[in-house]
Motif scaffolding. Structure first.
Motif, PDB file in Angstrom:
ATOM      1  N   PHE A 503      28.310 -66.927  13.570  1.00  0.00           N
ATOM      2  CA  PHE A 503      28.639 -67.788  12.439  1.00  0.00           C
ATOM      3  C   PHE A 503      28.057 -67.189  11.168  1.00  0.00           C
ATOM      4  CE2 PHE A 503      29.161 -70.751  15.906  1.00  0.00           C
ATOM      5  CZ  PHE A 503      30.168 -71.615  15.483  1.00  0.00           C
ATOM      6  N   LYS A 504      28.783 -67.291  10.076  1.00  0.00           N
ATOM      7  CA  LYS A 504      28.261 -66.863   8.792  1.00  0.00           C
ATOM      8  C   LYS A 504      27.241 -67.872   8.287  1.00  0.00           C
ATOM      9  CE  LYS A 504      32.335 -64.234   7.330  1.00  0.00           C
ATOM     10  NZ  LYS A 504      33.394 -64.077   6.298  1.00  0.00           N
ATOM     11  N   GLU A 509      25.190 -73.300   6.178  1.00  0.00           N
ATOM     12  CA  GLU A 509      24.562 -73.971   5.040  1.00  0.00           C
ATOM     13  C   GLU A 509      25.427 -75.117   4.555  1.00  0.00           C
ATOM     14  OE1 GLU A 509      21.912 -70.409   2.943  1.00  0.00           O
ATOM     15  OE2 GLU A 509      24.011 -70.690   2.356  1.00  0.00           O
ATOM     16  N   THR A 510      26.726 -74.893   4.466  1.00  0.00           N
ATOM     17  CA  THR A 510      27.651 -75.956   4.044  1.00  0.00           C
ATOM     18  C   THR A 510      27.672 -77.078   5.073  1.00  0.00           C
ATOM     19  OG1 THR A 510      29.019 -74.315   2.907  1.00  0.00           O
ATOM     20  CG2 THR A 510      30.025 -76.461   3.381  1.00  0.00           C
ATOM     21  N   ARG A 531      21.598 -81.414  12.132  1.00  0.00           N
ATOM     22  CA  ARG A 531      22.964 -81.846  12.438  1.00  0.00           C
ATOM     23  C   ARG A 531      23.913 -81.276  11.388  1.00  0.00           C
ATOM     24  NH1 ARG A 531      24.857 -88.207  12.978  1.00  0.00           N
ATOM     25  NH2 ARG A 531      27.068 -87.824  13.430  1.00  0.00           N
ATOM     26  N   GLY A 532      25.120 -80.914  11.796  1.00  0.00           N
ATOM     27  CA  GLY A 532      26.080 -80.357  10.856  1.00  0.00           C
ATOM     28  C   GLY A 532      27.499 -80.658  11.277  1.00  0.00           C
ATOM     29  N   LYS A 533      28.440 -80.378  10.374  1.00  0.00           N
ATOM     30  CA  LYS A 533      29.857 -80.569  10.658  1.00  0.00           C
ATOM     31  C   LYS A 533      30.620 -79.378  10.111  1.00  0.00           C
ATOM     32  CE  LYS A 533      31.750 -84.638  10.549  1.00  0.00           C
ATOM     33  NZ  LYS A 533      32.364 -85.924  10.108  1.00  0.00           N
ATOM     34  N   VAL A 542      22.278 -77.270  14.827  1.00  0.00           N
ATOM     35  CA  VAL A 542      21.859 -75.923  14.442  1.00  0.00           C
ATOM     36  C   VAL A 542      20.357 -75.802  14.623  1.00  0.00           C
ATOM     37  CG1 VAL A 542      21.831 -74.181  12.621  1.00  0.00           C
ATOM     38  CG2 VAL A 542      23.741 -75.798  12.762  1.00  0.00           C
ATOM     39  N   LYS A 543      19.929 -74.902  15.516  1.00  0.00           N
ATOM     40  CA  LYS A 543      18.513 -74.649  15.746  1.00  0.00           C
ATOM     41  C   LYS A 543      18.115 -73.456  14.866  1.00  0.00           C
ATOM     42  CE  LYS A 543      16.947 -74.632  20.023  1.00  0.00           C
ATOM     43  NZ  LYS A 543      16.543 -74.120  21.369  1.00  0.00           N
TER      44      LYS A 543
END
Length: 831
Positions: A503-504, A509-510, A531-533, A542-543
């Motif tokens: 993943f970039k 970050e977004t 947590r992310g989407k 994301v660890k």
């Protein structure tokens, strides 16, 4: 009545309601004086099975059927008595007739079904056993004269057997329902075919519809996934007096059934207590190629091919017009006669025939079996000496199979199966070799040119766009990292491991709102978890490696390599990784309920984990460990199993996570000079001597099991002397006969007391000091499922008393090096 007496009365009423409200006064026996009348029922002694009246979906007819006692008859009926003669109203009755037979009567007293035992007898009774078998016993001695297991309907359950006699042709078969609302005998039947080597067949109106392939001693060769299914691999086929018998040699983890549907599907399913529904784990036929004889004689079927049918090499379509239209049943014929044919018709004899090897095949039906030769070469020689032999296969552990006549129902698998050697004329083999040589040379030139162009293109693109970036996830592991991850036991198939997608950093970050504190889920030894989407709406966890963490590239690469090979419902799924500059991250599927400890040790949330959910979680952890230890392609020792590393999805299904210190093992005990893990969960041989094996994970599981049952942390200490660990506390209560004091009050319920106490017993067996005394995970599953009824008495566990000054709560991510028996201990993590 005082308040205390009121509480006692309420408790008594609750207990009585748990034990008798569901079943009323139902026993497990039918006698002439104690029939069952619609809607009455009888229940087996252990409350496992129920026999009574039911109506199928979309039907008003009444039938006598058998089902699991805590699963509605509308969900799954296991056996039906009067399947071909329904009752029109609710006046039906099952009783013992004057001639001693078990019968079903309608309101007019007409016999709609009978056990139909010809010899008359008296004083007979019918009993429903805890195996799900309805048995009829006669006389004072209670001799067994009939049982429902001998007359199954459409469902196979553990303890049932399906038999077939090669001499008489008599078979015990499953017979499908006509439809989901009509249990009368349908078009499909299933059972063993004893001709030659036994196989499991499904027949459509008596004609072969699907087959399992030959029984190879441990599995059916024509079922590719039989070694990966917890349930399928428990089957056994035995022979005695010309009779072959199929049985399930161990009970599955959950209640499992095998159903022959009205559409001819043979389905493997188990009851998911969390979802309160059936989960389907396997079915056959599953592709067009599974249909018997799809491609005709000497035709091979490949589900991934288009068209799916092809003639074997050395053969051509018998009817080209039909073949081109997709009608393949006429099959294929040989292009070049064999040497044996030349000898028999008196023509000139050519060179000796040879064999073409086909790999990962479902071998043809009706194999002949020779005595087990000492080698594959002997098998080949015997086939060459027999002019009737057109193919052979040598299966390790079983022996030599050979075929004469037409080869029917051949299939190419993507995995599993076995080698099939087809007999061809010498000239055909030479011509084939020449064609292959020409093709190889041509392809080598073309592929080489394409490879050079591709390398040049990607080299240019990489230099243009990635000069400033070092994407470590795309690099191959260094030899030093491999030695650490695999502890010197590098598996042969490690080169097949593919690292997860990269993943970039900008995408992550977004997704996490620039790692905003509001998106933070928790903190671990590796770093923070957010947590992310993703842009497509998928939720992720994301660890992110903390710069102050002692862990780094080694643990990240270890987790990527190990978990990228694992796919199981009880293991967390790794979606990818990101390494840019100093940033190192792992991306997982999102678990909305976080980890088990967030529920188990939270006084407000632990109430959501009733005993059924906790038992479901225990079984899920076991299934995950069994996959790691036995069923995955790489045998994994987790080394850090604890509640904080067991995540829960939205339905509270457990998923084992955090493979940063997991190790791939060849199956034997491994020595290491670097001990990592969490105090309180590490086995004594690992903590003190650096030796770990599957039994090390069993020790950790035992601690987790005791924590789940007690709702107490192993990190705290108990008893008046304040010097006992949770293991020691449990051992003390066990010896005092007061094990009930260990049970979490949130789940203390007389209805489940036996099952809870059994789990404590299993937990103590798992934490015994010597690794050899601890049960394997497969045995633990059988214990949990009560297949093993009598459990051994546990020996004194390890770490019964508090270990000097080592408090697991205070040793968090310590990076001091302590020398114990020449073993380096690092990363002694807290919870």
């Amino acid at each position: 009545m005082g308040l205390g007496n009121c509480e006692v009365a309420v408790a008594l009423l609750l207990f009585l309601s748990c034990s008798s409200s569901v079943y009323g006064d139902a026993g497990d026996t039918i006698t002439p004086s104690q029939p069952i009348k619609d809607p009455e029922a009888i229940v087996s002694a252990g409350k496992k099975f129920e026999l009574g009246f039911f109506s199928p979906v979309n039907s008003t007819y009444r039938y006598v059927g058998l089902w699991y006692s805590n699963i509605s008859a509308e969900t799954q009926v296991l056996w039906v008595a009067n399947r071909n003669n329904p009752i029109n109203d609710s006046s039906g009755m099952m009783t013992i007739s004057e001639d001693g037979n078990l019968v079903v009567l309608n309101g007019q007293g007409e016999v709609l079904w009978s056990s139909n035992v010809s010899n008359g007898f008296y004083q007979s009774t019918a009993q429903l056993t805890d195996d799900g078998n309805l048995v009829l016993k006669a006389g004072l001695n209670g001799n067994l004269v009939w049982q429902s297991f001998q007359q199954p309907t459409d469902t196979y359950i553990p303890k049932m057997t399906l038999s077939s006699n090669a001499r008489t042709g008599k078979k015990t078969l499953l017979m499908s329902w006509r439809s989901s609302s009509d249990p009368s005998v349908g078009n499909f039947s299933a059972g063993l075919n004893p001709l030659g080597i036994p196989e499991f067949f499904i027949w459509y109106n008596g004609h072969p519809f699907w087959r399992s392939g030959p029984w190879g001693g441990q599995n059916f060769i024509g079922i590719p996934g039989m070694y990966t299914s917890v349930y399928l691999e428990g089957f056994s086929v035995q022979e005695a007096d010309d009779t072959f018998t199929l049985s399930l040699i161990r009970d599955p983890v959950f209640r499992a059934t095998y159903v022959l549907t009205s559409h001819g599907k043979f389905i493997e399913q188990y009851w998911d207590y969390g979802k309160q529904g059936w989960e389907y784990t396997w079915e056959a036929p599953s592709t067009e190629c599974d249909i018997y004889g799809k491609c005709g004689p000497f035709g091979s079927c490949g589900a991934q091919n288009s068209p799916i049918c092809t003639c074997l090499k050395g053969f051509v379509a018998k009817n080209k017009d039909e073949w081109n239209k997709g009608i393949w049943t006429s099959g294929c014929v040989r292009m070049t006669s064999l040497q044996c044919d030349g000898i028999q018709n008196g023509s000139e004899v050519g060179k000796e025939d040879g064999f073409m090897k086909l790999e990962m095949m479902k071998v043809p039906t009706f194999a002949e079996y020779w005595s087990n030769p000492s080698s594959e070469q002997e098998c080949k020689d015997e086939c060459l000496m027999n002019c009737s032999c057109v193919a052979y296969s040598y299966y390790n552990g079983f022996g030599c199979m050979a075929w004469t006549g037409n080869l029917i129902d051949i299939q190419k698998f993507s995995e599993g199966g076995t080698d099939l050697n087809i007999r061809l004329a010498y000239t055909e083999l030479v011509a084939d070799n020449m064609r292959n040589r020409e093709i190889i040379i041509s392809l080598s030139v073309i592929v080489g040119a394409i490879a050079i162009c591709i390398c040049l293109f990607f080299s240019w693109k990489w230099m243009a766009t990635h000069r400033e970036r070092n994407l470590i996830c795309e690099e191959t592991l260094s030899s030093e990292a491999q030695d650490t991850i695999f502890d010197g036991n590098l598996p042969e198939n490690i080169m097949e491991v593919k690292l997860e997608p990269v993943f970039k950093l900008q995408i992550l970050e977004t997704a996490t709102n620039n790692f905003d504190i509001s998106m933070k889920l928790g903190q671990g030894g590796f770093g923070a978890v957010y947590r992310g989407k993703l842009p497509d709406g998928q939720e992720i966890a994301v660890k992110r490696l903390s710069r102050t963490s002692g862990q780094g590239l080694e643990e990240l690469m270890n987790e990527v390599v190990v978990i990228s090979k694992l796919q199981h419902r009880n293991l967390v799924r790794l979606l990818g990784c990101c390494v840019e500059g100093e940033e190192m991250m792992l991306v997982y599927e999102y678990m909305p309920n976080k980890s088990l400890d967030a529920f188990l040790f939270d006084s407000l949330r632990k109430g959501q984990l009733d005993w059924k959910r906790r038992f479901h979680i225990i079984n899920g952890i076991c299934r995950g460990l069994l996959y790691l230890h036995r069923d995955s392609r790489l045998r994994i020792i987790h080394r850090d199993l604890k509640p904080s590393n067991i995540l829960l999805d939205h339905e509270l299904n457990p998923k084992i996570s955090d493979f940063g210190i997991a190790r791939i093992s060849g199956g034997n005990e491994v020595n290491t000079t670097r001990v990592v893990g969490t105090f309180g969960f590490m086995s004594p041989e690992y903590l003190m001597e650096g030796r770990f094996s599957e039994k090390s994970d069993v020790f950790s599981f035992g601690v987790v099991l005791l924590e789940i049952v007690s709702g107490r942390r192993n990190a705290h200490f108990y008893s008046n002397e304040n010097a006992l660990s949770l293991i020691g506390f449990a051992w003390k209560l066990w010896n005092e006969g007061d094990i009930a004091a260990l049970v979490d009050p949130a789940i203390s319920d007389p209805c489940f007391q036996v099952e809870i106490f059994r789990c404590i017993h299993i937990g103590l067996l798992c934490v015994q000091e010597l690794a050899k005394d601890r049960p394997a995970v497969s045995t633990i599953i059988s214990m949990l499922n009560s297949e093993i009824v009598d459990l051994p008495t546990p020996k004194k566990p390890a770490f019964v008393e508090r270990q000097s000054s080592l408090d697991t709560e205070s040793i968090t991510q310590s990076h001091k090096i302590n020398s114990i028996n020449n073993v380096t201990i690092s990363d002694l993590k807290g919870r």
